[in-house]
Write a protein that holds these residues in place. Sequence first.
Motif, PDB file in Angstrom:
ATOM      1  N   VAL A 222       1.034  -1.161  -0.082  1.00  0.00           N
ATOM      2  CA  VAL A 222      -0.146   0.153   0.057  1.00  0.00           C
ATOM      3  C   VAL A 222       0.905   1.097   0.113  1.00  0.00           C
ATOM      4  O   VAL A 222       0.716   2.228  -0.750  1.00  0.00           O
TER       5      VAL A 222
ATOM      6  N   ARG B  84      -0.138   5.186  -1.686  1.00  0.00           N
ATOM      7  CA  ARG B  84      -1.301   5.258  -1.045  1.00  0.00           C
ATOM      8  C   ARG B  84      -1.094   5.481   0.480  1.00  0.00           C
ATOM      9  O   ARG B  84      -0.067   5.061   1.122  1.00  0.00           O
ATOM     10  N   PRO B  85      -1.448   6.514   1.259  1.00  0.00           N
ATOM     11  CA  PRO B  85      -1.441   6.443   2.432  1.00  0.00           C
ATOM     12  C   PRO B  85      -1.881   5.315   3.355  1.00  0.00           C
ATOM     13  O   PRO B  85      -2.933   4.677   2.883  1.00  0.00           O
TER      14      PRO B  85
ATOM     15  N   ALA C  67      -7.274   1.686   5.417  1.00  0.00           N
ATOM     16  CA  ALA C  67      -6.649   0.717   4.554  1.00  0.00           C
ATOM     17  C   ALA C  67      -6.083  -0.166   5.440  1.00  0.00           C
ATOM     18  O   ALA C  67      -5.997  -1.399   4.770  1.00  0.00           O
TER      19      ALA C  67
ATOM     20  N   THR D 219      -3.786   4.619   5.876  1.00  0.00           N
ATOM     21  CA  THR D 219      -5.158   5.206   6.571  1.00  0.00           C
ATOM     22  C   THR D 219      -5.508   4.019   7.537  1.00  0.00           C
ATOM     23  O   THR D 219      -5.191   2.987   7.215  1.00  0.00           O
TER      24      THR D 219
ATOM     25  N   ASP E  15       2.863   1.833  -3.331  1.00  0.00           N
ATOM     26  CA  ASP E  15       2.010   2.254  -4.222  1.00  0.00           C
ATOM     27  C   ASP E  15       1.542   3.800  -3.960  1.00  0.00           C
ATOM     28  O   ASP E  15       0.942   4.413  -4.900  1.00  0.00           O
TER      29      ASP E  15
END
Length: 179
Positions: A151, A156-157, A162, A159, A154
């Motif tokens: 993740v 993306r944070p 997630a 979070t 990529d």
Amino acid sequence: MGLGHRQGVGGALVRMTEEAKSSEPQPDTAVSVVGPGDGETIVLGTTHMRVLEDGSHTGHRLAIAESVLAPHTQGPPQHRHGLHDEGFYILSGTVRFTVGDDDYDATTGTLVMVPPGTPHTFANLTDHPAVMLSTFTPDLYVQYFRDLQEVLADGRPLTPRANLDTMSRYATEPATHLA
């Protein structure tokens, strides 16, 4: 600590290989030796994990990882595992474990065992790094950390959503009444 209470986790989807579903010993009987600096490295923000055994040498019955938690590192949201025990042995520093409504400061030489169904999380609230050795029986949860790293890779944070979405793929659910 009252960690012996077990609760079921319903509806969790688990992604496991056919090998991981079997508890039969693997045909390879070679001894596995992981030296200092060896092993797979997983970086999750300020936490660095070194996978010492991913289950491939234990018939997927056991995985072991060493994690370095930077100062002031918050852990995952409080959660429950449905299919694996998790152990934490503190090699150095102090790690705060929250188990349900109770907090425990685990210092060097402390072992914390978390059976399936027990709500828990951990954090390093101190000004110094903390190092812990973690066990996962069976090895199922190592892939969770790999997925979290993906993740981040990529872009993306990481979070809370997630994190929880990833947990759900490994028979783990948030302890929502404690979040």
